[in-house]
Design a protein around this motif. Structure first.
Motif, PDB file in Angstrom:
ATOM      1  N   PRO A 105     -12.289  38.475  45.445  1.00 37.61           N
ATOM      2  CA  PRO A 105     -11.990  39.845  45.896  1.00 37.61           C
ATOM      3  C   PRO A 105     -12.819  40.199  47.126  1.00 37.61           C
ATOM      4  CG  PRO A 105     -12.410  39.775  43.526  1.00 37.61           C
ATOM      5  CD  PRO A 105     -12.832  38.451  44.077  1.00 37.61           C
ATOM      6  N   GLY A 106     -12.250  41.028  47.993  1.00 36.14           N
ATOM      7  CA  GLY A 106     -12.979  41.476  49.159  1.00 36.14           C
ATOM      8  C   GLY A 106     -14.069  42.467  48.784  1.00 36.14           C
ATOM      9  N   GLU A 107     -15.170  42.425  49.503  1.00 35.24           N
ATOM     10  CA  GLU A 107     -16.223  43.436  49.340  1.00 35.24           C
ATOM     11  C   GLU A 107     -15.823  44.670  50.159  1.00 35.24           C
ATOM     12  OE1 GLU A 107     -20.446  41.351  48.662  1.00 35.24           O
ATOM     13  OE2 GLU A 107     -19.577  40.925  50.636  1.00 35.24           O
ATOM     14  N   CYS A 108     -14.704  45.249  49.769  1.00 35.41           N
ATOM     15  CA  CYS A 108     -14.128  46.385  50.478  1.00 35.41           C
ATOM     16  C   CYS A 108     -12.980  46.918  49.630  1.00 35.41           C
ATOM     17  CB  CYS A 108     -13.596  45.966  51.855  1.00 35.41           C
ATOM     18  SG  CYS A 108     -12.357  44.643  51.805  1.00 35.41           S
ATOM     19  N   ASN A 109     -12.440  48.040  50.026  1.00 33.88           N
ATOM     20  CA  ASN A 109     -11.190  48.509  49.434  1.00 33.88           C
ATOM     21  C   ASN A 109     -10.277  49.012  50.539  1.00 33.88           C
ATOM     22  OD1 ASN A 109     -11.566  51.554  49.678  1.00 33.88           O
ATOM     23  ND2 ASN A 109     -13.327  51.078  48.367  1.00 33.88           N
ATOM     24  N   PHE A 110      -8.981  48.990  50.260  1.00 32.62           N
ATOM     25  CA  PHE A 110      -7.953  49.459  51.179  1.00 32.62           C
ATOM     26  C   PHE A 110      -7.339  50.735  50.619  1.00 32.62           C
ATOM     27  CE2 PHE A 110      -6.540  44.977  52.837  1.00 32.62           C
ATOM     28  CZ  PHE A 110      -7.776  44.806  53.411  1.00 32.62           C
ATOM     29  N   GLU A 111      -7.082  51.706  51.483  1.00 28.94           N
ATOM     30  CA  GLU A 111      -6.379  52.923  51.091  1.00 28.94           C
ATOM     31  C   GLU A 111      -5.186  53.139  52.014  1.00 28.94           C
ATOM     32  OE1 GLU A 111      -9.220  56.299  49.607  1.00 28.94           O
ATOM     33  OE2 GLU A 111     -10.165  55.363  51.356  1.00 28.94           O
ATOM     34  N   THR A 112      -4.101  53.646  51.451  1.00 26.41           N
ATOM     35  CA  THR A 112      -2.894  53.932  52.224  1.00 26.41           C
ATOM     36  C   THR A 112      -2.301  55.259  51.790  1.00 26.41           C
ATOM     37  OG1 THR A 112      -2.395  51.557  52.362  1.00 26.41           O
ATOM     38  CG2 THR A 112      -0.633  53.070  52.939  1.00 26.41           C
ATOM     39  N   TRP A 113      -1.909  56.080  52.776  1.00 28.79           N
ATOM     40  CA  TRP A 113      -1.209  57.334  52.542  1.00 28.79           C
ATOM     41  C   TRP A 113       0.145  57.239  53.245  1.00 28.79           C
ATOM     42  CZ3 TRP A 113      -6.270  56.711  53.616  1.00 28.79           C
ATOM     43  CH2 TRP A 113      -7.220  57.353  52.820  1.00 28.79           C
ATOM     44  N   ILE A 114       1.229  57.575  52.554  1.00 26.57           N
ATOM     45  CA  ILE A 114       2.578  57.485  53.128  1.00 26.57           C
ATOM     46  C   ILE A 114       3.346  58.766  52.833  1.00 26.57           C
ATOM     47  CG2 ILE A 114       4.730  56.168  53.218  1.00 26.57           C
ATOM     48  CD1 ILE A 114       3.193  53.818  51.933  1.00 26.57           C
ATOM     49  N   ARG A 115       3.998  59.290  53.840  1.00 29.77           N
ATOM     50  CA  ARG A 115       4.940  60.389  53.623  1.00 29.77           C
ATOM     51  C   ARG A 115       6.168  60.165  54.491  1.00 29.77           C
ATOM     52  NH1 ARG A 115       4.844  64.599  57.413  1.00 29.77           N
ATOM     53  NH2 ARG A 115       3.127  64.488  58.923  1.00 29.77           N
ATOM     54  N   LEU A 116       7.292  60.668  54.049  1.00 24.28           N
ATOM     55  CA  LEU A 116       8.543  60.509  54.775  1.00 24.28           C
ATOM     56  C   LEU A 116       8.872  61.772  55.544  1.00 24.28           C
ATOM     57  CD1 LEU A 116      10.764  58.760  52.051  1.00 24.28           C
ATOM     58  CD2 LEU A 116       9.098  57.742  53.623  1.00 24.28           C
ATOM     59  N   ASP A 117       9.492  61.596  56.707  1.00 23.39           N
ATOM     60  CA  ASP A 117       9.933  62.726  57.530  1.00 23.39           C
ATOM     61  C   ASP A 117      11.210  62.303  58.232  1.00 23.39           C
ATOM     62  OD1 ASP A 117      10.229  64.983  59.048  1.00 23.39           O
ATOM     63  OD2 ASP A 117       8.492  64.624  60.344  1.00 23.39           O
ATOM     64  N   GLY A 118      12.338  62.808  57.746  1.00 20.19           N
ATOM     65  CA  GLY A 118      13.609  62.401  58.306  1.00 20.19           C
ATOM     66  C   GLY A 118      13.826  60.908  58.105  1.00 20.19           C
ATOM     67  N   ASN A 119      14.098  60.217  59.197  1.00 25.85           N
ATOM     68  CA  ASN A 119      14.321  58.766  59.100  1.00 25.85           C
ATOM     69  C   ASN A 119      13.053  57.971  59.419  1.00 25.85           C
ATOM     70  OD1 ASN A 119      14.329  59.477  61.842  1.00 25.85           O
ATOM     71  ND2 ASN A 119      15.599  57.721  62.395  1.00 25.85           N
ATOM     72  N   THR A 120      11.890  58.590  59.218  1.00 26.82           N
ATOM     73  CA  THR A 120      10.628  57.900  59.512  1.00 26.82           C
ATOM     74  C   THR A 120       9.683  57.938  58.312  1.00 26.82           C
ATOM     75  OG1 THR A 120       9.417  59.842  60.364  1.00 26.82           O
ATOM     76  CG2 THR A 120      10.839  58.644  61.907  1.00 26.82           C
TER      77      THR A 120
END
Length: 463
Positions: free
Chosen positions: A147-162
């Protein structure tokens, strides 16, 4: 490799490194690749899904009605995912040796899992139907179950076709060495075989509806490769798209990022998510990743026709690309050669040690017209044995640094801040489109030499 009590299948894995892609035989079970737990967002225009079994990487993106998935998941080096690179090379924590195939990659945590078939672990996921958040512990790709000595975070939201995506790595490495900057995929994006037509703008008249370029780099086997399998270009409108024969597909837009890489592997035009053919796009940025850094980036995925993709870029691009690097809280994508700074966090300036021969500070790729920026102002202090500073630039027509594209100036070594006014227009080589800067504070460093820099900008800073 971690052994399992279930039958194994062999598949050709292809992983991008930001500089080269090489096929290798990996092992994974069919359940590893086909039975992912998913979390979705759907706004009636597009549908996006992340795999909770593969670190929260994006494995599904489609039109809400048609439900035809664009994203390729043939192996764990595909998807739309986070992947980072640093030293040392090879990376052998506590004596554990990396795969011989991948040892040259060095430190390389990725969002999905490792080359031995161990998955990254999702530790938190929230989805309220509008915002999707996921946090994972990534795996070191070249190693078996590290395992990496780190963490990953992701935030996602939709807006129209994006889809608007924000990604972050939180590092907590026990190795506190400051390794040199390396090119980072921000992010790595893989599409299925029908989306094989790679389109971008690579000219020197961005945002004028100038003619687009199709990049046709395609390969089907390692034996046929001659150099890098992916093509590099200057994406002066900060986007690229992979399209099908109907000019419909996926655009990747990253404002402020001008270096892109992409191409196609396999036979174009056919293939589903678990098949080998795949298109690739990645915005590339050189970065130093400190042992304790919190590094964040954002990008937009655009689902639609080529006209819709480019129109979105034009309507949402900040357009301001004049060089204005203010080192208040980060390095502004600058990296070093033969020099190091005092590390993360950055607090109001860069403190750079100049104790090696030919120390260089190299800025990110940009794009501006020389006539718009006749002067560069450097707000800096220092103590050095030599005072022979020089500011270099690269041009769109000649993208390499050279002495004939530079201006010399005298660096004051009194440890006081000065604003250096560099008259770029005084050089006959300063013309046309400029794509980057390099600062050599001294020609050679000595023990104890340093420079502090608050800003490098087209605008004059106050003392």
């Amino acid at each position: 490799m971690k052994r399992r009590d279930i039958s194994m299948i062999l598949l050709a894995c292809v992983l991008t490194t930001g500089t080269i892609l090489v096929p290798v035989v990996c092992a994974a079970s069919s359940s590893d690749l086909h039975d992912d737990k998913m979390s979705y967002l759907d706004n009636g225009r597009i549908r996006l899904g992340i795999s909770l079994d593969l670190g929260g990487s994006i494995t599904y993106l489609a039109d809400s009605k048609e439900r035809v998935n664009i994203i390729n998941s043939h192996d764990w080096g595909r998807q739309i995912q986070m992947s980072f690179y640093s030293g040392p090379r090879p990376f052998a924590p506590n004596g554990k040796q990396p795969s011989k195939t991948w040892a040259w990659l060095g430190w390389n945590p990725i969002q999905t899992g490792d080359c031995a078939g161990n998955r990254s672990k999702v530790v938190e996921c929230r989805n309220d139907g509008k915002l999707l958040y996921v946090k994972c512990i990534p795996m070191q790709w070249p190693l078996d179950n590290e395992p990496g000595e780190c963490n990953f975070e992701t935030w996602i939201r939709l807006d129209g076709n994006t889809a608007l995506v924000r990604s972050r790595i939180n590092n907590h490495r026990s190795d506190k060495t400051q390794y040199h900057g390396r090119d980072q995929e921000l992010p790595a994006v893989y599409t299925n075989g029908p989306w094989y037509r790679l389109i971008s703008y690579a000219g020197d008249r961005p945002f004028t509806m100038d003619k687009l370029t199709r990049f046709k780099k395609t390969w089907t086997s390692f034996e046929e490769l001659d150099g890098d399998p992916w093509q590099d270009w200057q994406a002066t409108e900060n986007w690229a798209a992979l399209l099908n024969d109907d000019d419909w597909g996926l655009g990747v837009f990253k404002p402020g990022t001008y270096s892109f890489k992409g191409g196609f592997f396999g036979v174009p035009g056919k293939g589903e998510p678990k098949d080998a053919p795949t298109g690739y796009i990645s915005p590339i940025q050189y970065e130093i990743l400190d042992h304790d850094i919190q590094y964040e980036y954002g990008y937009t995925l655009i689902v639609g026709t080529l006209d819709e993709i480019r129109r979105f870029v034009y309507e949402n691009s900040p357009r301001q690309s004049l060089p204005d690097y203010r080192f208040e809280s980060d390095r502004q994508h600058w990296v070093y050669r033969n020099a190091i700074d005092t590390g993360w966090p950055i607090r109001g300036n860069l403190y750079i040690k100049l104790e090696q021969s030919d120390p260089q500070l190299i800025g990110p790729q940009g794009f501006w017209q020389a006539s718009d920026v006749p002067k560069i102002y450097i707000h800096a202090a220092g103590k050095t044995h030599r005072t022979d500073a020089r500011l270099f630039w690269r041009t769109y027509a000649e993208p390499q640094f050279s002495t004939d594209k530079s201006v010399a100036f005298e660096l004051q070594n009194d440890e006081r801040y000065h604003v250096y006014e560099i008259d770029m227009s005084s050089s006959s080589g300063y013309k046309g489109a400029i794509i980057g800067l390099r600062l050599d504070p001294v020609s050679t460093g000595h023990e104890g030499d340093y420079v502090e820099i608050k800003s490098i900008s087209w605008r004059k800073s106050e003392r």
